[in-house]
Design a protein around this motif. Structure first.
Motif, PDB file in Angstrom:
ATOM      1  N   SER A  74       4.637  -4.715  -4.594  1.00 56.26           N
ATOM      2  CA  SER A  74       4.023  -3.695  -5.449  1.00 56.26           C
ATOM      3  C   SER A  74       3.454  -2.507  -4.677  1.00 56.26           C
ATOM      4  CB  SER A  74       2.915  -4.326  -6.309  1.00 56.26           C
ATOM      5  OG  SER A  74       1.893  -4.872  -5.489  1.00 56.26           O
ATOM      6  N   SER A  75       3.305  -2.627  -3.357  1.00 55.54           N
ATOM      7  CA  SER A  75       2.731  -1.507  -2.597  1.00 55.54           C
ATOM      8  C   SER A  75       3.056  -1.634  -1.119  1.00 55.54           C
ATOM      9  CB  SER A  75       1.204  -1.461  -2.772  1.00 55.54           C
ATOM     10  OG  SER A  75       0.602  -2.604  -2.187  1.00 55.54           O
ATOM     11  N   GLN A 120       3.265  -4.217 -13.915  1.00 58.35           N
ATOM     12  CA  GLN A 120       3.554  -2.835 -14.294  1.00 58.35           C
ATOM     13  C   GLN A 120       4.013  -2.013 -13.093  1.00 58.35           C
ATOM     14  OE1 GLN A 120       0.022  -1.402 -16.302  1.00 58.35           O
ATOM     15  NE2 GLN A 120       0.908  -1.825 -18.318  1.00 58.35           N
ATOM     16  N   THR A 121       3.372  -2.238 -11.962  1.00 61.45           N
ATOM     17  CA  THR A 121       3.759  -1.526 -10.743  1.00 61.45           C
ATOM     18  C   THR A 121       5.158  -1.932 -10.309  1.00 61.45           C
ATOM     19  OG1 THR A 121       1.440  -1.529 -10.056  1.00 61.45           O
ATOM     20  CG2 THR A 121       3.071  -0.952  -8.395  1.00 61.45           C
ATOM     21  N   LEU A 122       5.465  -3.226 -10.415  1.00 59.75           N
ATOM     22  CA  LEU A 122       6.807  -3.711 -10.064  1.00 59.75           C
ATOM     23  C   LEU A 122       7.857  -3.112 -10.984  1.00 59.75           C
ATOM     24  CD1 LEU A 122       6.140  -7.517  -9.421  1.00 59.75           C
ATOM     25  CD2 LEU A 122       6.439  -5.720  -7.716  1.00 59.75           C
ATOM     26  N   GLU A 123       7.549  -3.040 -12.272  1.00 60.90           N
ATOM     27  CA  GLU A 123       8.507  -2.486 -13.228  1.00 60.90           C
ATOM     28  C   GLU A 123       8.744  -1.004 -12.978  1.00 60.90           C
ATOM     29  OE1 GLU A 123       6.678  -3.611 -16.888  1.00 60.90           O
ATOM     30  OE2 GLU A 123       7.749  -5.530 -16.994  1.00 60.90           O
ATOM     31  N   ALA A 124       7.695  -0.286 -12.600  1.00 67.96           N
ATOM     32  CA  ALA A 124       7.850   1.133 -12.274  1.00 67.96           C
ATOM     33  C   ALA A 124       8.734   1.298 -11.040  1.00 67.96           C
ATOM     34  CB  ALA A 124       6.477   1.771 -12.035  1.00 67.96           C
ATOM     35  N   LEU A 125       8.556   0.424 -10.044  1.00 67.67           N
ATOM     36  CA  LEU A 125       9.395   0.457  -8.850  1.00 67.67           C
ATOM     37  C   LEU A 125      10.842   0.149  -9.212  1.00 67.67           C
ATOM     38  CD1 LEU A 125       9.807   0.557  -5.752  1.00 67.67           C
ATOM     39  CD2 LEU A 125       9.095  -1.847  -5.681  1.00 67.67           C
ATOM     40  N   PRO A 176      -1.165  -0.805  13.549  1.00 69.81           N
ATOM     41  CA  PRO A 176      -1.679  -0.270  12.286  1.00 69.81           C
ATOM     42  C   PRO A 176      -0.609   0.548  11.562  1.00 69.81           C
ATOM     43  CG  PRO A 176      -3.229   0.106  14.073  1.00 69.81           C
ATOM     44  CD  PRO A 176      -1.969  -0.383  14.714  1.00 69.81           C
ATOM     45  N   VAL A 177      -0.489   0.304  10.258  1.00 74.48           N
ATOM     46  CA  VAL A 177       0.502   1.008   9.448  1.00 74.48           C
ATOM     47  C   VAL A 177      -0.236   1.751   8.339  1.00 74.48           C
ATOM     48  CG1 VAL A 177       2.606   0.810   8.083  1.00 74.48           C
ATOM     49  CG2 VAL A 177       2.160  -0.824   9.923  1.00 74.48           C
ATOM     50  N   ASN A 178       0.207   2.943   8.044  1.00 76.53           N
ATOM     51  CA  ASN A 178      -0.457   3.798   7.058  1.00 76.53           C
ATOM     52  C   ASN A 178      -0.156   3.307   5.641  1.00 76.53           C
ATOM     53  OD1 ASN A 178      -1.857   5.866   5.870  1.00 76.53           O
ATOM     54  ND2 ASN A 178      -0.273   7.403   6.226  1.00 76.53           N
ATOM     55  N   THR A 179      -0.909   2.284   5.210  1.00 82.13           N
ATOM     56  CA  THR A 179      -0.752   1.699   3.880  1.00 82.13           C
ATOM     57  C   THR A 179      -2.134   1.461   3.272  1.00 82.13           C
ATOM     58  OG1 THR A 179      -0.883  -0.629   4.547  1.00 82.13           O
ATOM     59  CG2 THR A 179       1.273   0.449   4.730  1.00 82.13           C
ATOM     60  N   PRO A 180      -2.194   1.139   1.969  1.00 83.01           N
ATOM     61  CA  PRO A 180      -3.481   0.805   1.337  1.00 83.01           C
ATOM     62  C   PRO A 180      -4.153  -0.408   1.964  1.00 83.01           C
ATOM     63  CG  PRO A 180      -1.846   1.316  -0.334  1.00 83.01           C
ATOM     64  CD  PRO A 180      -1.110   1.243   0.972  1.00 83.01           C
ATOM     65  N   PHE A 181      -3.406  -1.210   2.734  1.00 78.81           N
ATOM     66  CA  PHE A 181      -3.975  -2.393   3.379  1.00 78.81           C
ATOM     67  C   PHE A 181      -5.177  -2.033   4.247  1.00 78.81           C
ATOM     68  CE2 PHE A 181      -4.320  -4.751   7.346  1.00 78.81           C
ATOM     69  CZ  PHE A 181      -4.464  -6.059   6.912  1.00 78.81           C
ATOM     70  N   THR A 208      -1.760   4.474  17.633  1.00 74.25           N
ATOM     71  CA  THR A 208      -0.563   3.665  17.375  1.00 74.25           C
ATOM     72  C   THR A 208      -0.219   3.563  15.893  1.00 74.25           C
ATOM     73  OG1 THR A 208      -1.941   1.656  17.337  1.00 74.25           O
ATOM     74  CG2 THR A 208      -0.912   2.254  19.439  1.00 74.25           C
ATOM     75  N   MET A 209      -0.895   4.345  15.046  1.00 74.63           N
ATOM     76  CA  MET A 209      -0.628   4.314  13.611  1.00 74.63           C
ATOM     77  C   MET A 209       0.833   4.665  13.321  1.00 74.63           C
ATOM     78  SD  MET A 209      -1.949   4.121  10.445  1.00 74.63           S
ATOM     79  CE  MET A 209      -3.686   4.594  10.436  1.00 74.63           C
ATOM     80  N   MET A 210       1.498   3.822  12.501  1.00 76.46           N
ATOM     81  CA  MET A 210       2.893   4.039  12.145  1.00 76.46           C
ATOM     82  C   MET A 210       3.028   4.272  10.646  1.00 76.46           C
ATOM     83  SD  MET A 210       4.446   3.727  15.075  1.00 76.46           S
ATOM     84  CE  MET A 210       6.144   3.704  14.489  1.00 76.46           C
ATOM     85  N   GLU A 211       4.114   4.896  10.248  1.00 75.75           N
ATOM     86  CA  GLU A 211       4.420   5.074   8.832  1.00 75.75           C
ATOM     87  C   GLU A 211       5.299   3.917   8.358  1.00 75.75           C
ATOM     88  OE1 GLU A 211       3.079   7.346   6.868  1.00 75.75           O
ATOM     89  OE2 GLU A 211       1.979   8.140   8.602  1.00 75.75           O
ATOM     90  N   THR A 212       5.186   3.591   7.071  1.00 74.31           N
ATOM     91  CA  THR A 212       5.911   2.445   6.530  1.00 74.31           C
ATOM     92  C   THR A 212       7.426   2.575   6.711  1.00 74.31           C
ATOM     93  OG1 THR A 212       5.917   3.479   4.335  1.00 74.31           O
ATOM     94  CG2 THR A 212       4.148   1.913   4.813  1.00 74.31           C
TER      95      THR A 212
END
Length: 252
Positions: free
Chosen positions: A10-11, A39-44, A180-185, A203-207
């Motif tokens: 979902s994210s 709902q988030t899964l269905e939107a995806l 570290p990854v740039n996510t809501p986590f 060391t921040m990475m993008e998803t």
């Protein structure tokens, strides 16, 4: 029926994996997206070209896991790819963390991941692939992130062992170990005190980068996927120490 299963879809990394696998997968009839927020899964699902199935499930609920196991028994699919992305982290010293926060990390990062792997394995054949999301935190203990790092060390160790056990069946296992990854986590893990300093910020990475590297490494049959030079140096350093210790103790 050939399917791919993605947990935590979902994210963050899970949804990114869904989008990239949607473009990369061949000979797949359905992609099953698992998370708590339907709902988030269905939107995806609406953004994906492959047929998808949105499954709202709490992976820490044993009853829900048994129901999912029954669905697999009825459908009897061939699981070509299993991606275990679902995970949670909580930053803070062990003494100050609540029992609820600690239990949540253990239940989702360790128990649920192990259960999903066990449940799905009977439906995997030669050529199937397992992608387990570990972390760069698996390589070294981390103060103020003790339980999270330990849970990811478990995922890393389990993945390496399964890689050897499943080699004869032609099933590959790849542990994905980003920094570290740039996510809501990150915001969830650090709460209102969210901030990253020093090496973690550098060391921040993008998803997208982490997932695309993981897919390439998985296709190549690599046991570990590490994205970014600093984390790769950390990984190689810990491997060197581990190899030295193994040789040292074998000679005693």
């Amino acid at each position: 029926m050939n399917i791919a299963i993605i947990t935590g879809a979902s994210s963050g990394l899970g949804s990114e994996f869904a989008r990239q696998l949607d473009k990369a997968l061949g000979h797949t009839d359905e992609i099953w997206l698992l998370a708590r927020r339907k709902q988030t899964l269905e939107a995806l699902s609406l953004t994906m070209k492959n047929k998808t199935r949105a499954i709202a499930i709490d992976l820490t609920d044993e009853k829900a896991l048994r129901q999912f196991e029954e669905v697999l028994a009825i459908q009897n699919p061939n699981i070509t790819v299993l991606v275990n992305c679902a995970g949670i982290g909580s930053h803070g010293t062990f003494c100050r963390q609540s029992r609820e926060d600690i239990d949540a990390m253990v239940q989702l990062n360790i128990v649920a991941l192990t259960a999903m792997t066990k449940i799905c394995l009977p439906y995997m054949r030669k050529g199937s692939k397992i992608i387990q999301f570990s972390s760069g935190a698996a390589f070294v203990p981390q103060a103020a992130f003790a339980v999270y790092a330990a849970s990811k060390a478990y995922v890393y160790s389990l993945s390496q062992a399964l890689k050897q056990e499943l080699k004869g069946r032609g099933i590959t296992v790849t542990a994905v170990c980003p920094g570290p990854v740039n996510t809501p986590f990150l915001a969830h893990a650090y709460g209102t005190a969210f901030h990253l300093r020093g090496i973690k910020r550098l060391t921040m990475m993008e998803t997208g980068s982490v997932v695309s590297k993981a897919i390439v490494d998985c296709k190549r049959g690599k046991s570990v996927s590490v994205c970014g030079l600093p984390i790769k140096i950390l990984y190689l350093s810990t491997q060197s120490v581990q190899n030295f210790l193994q040789k040292f103790f074998r000679t005693q």
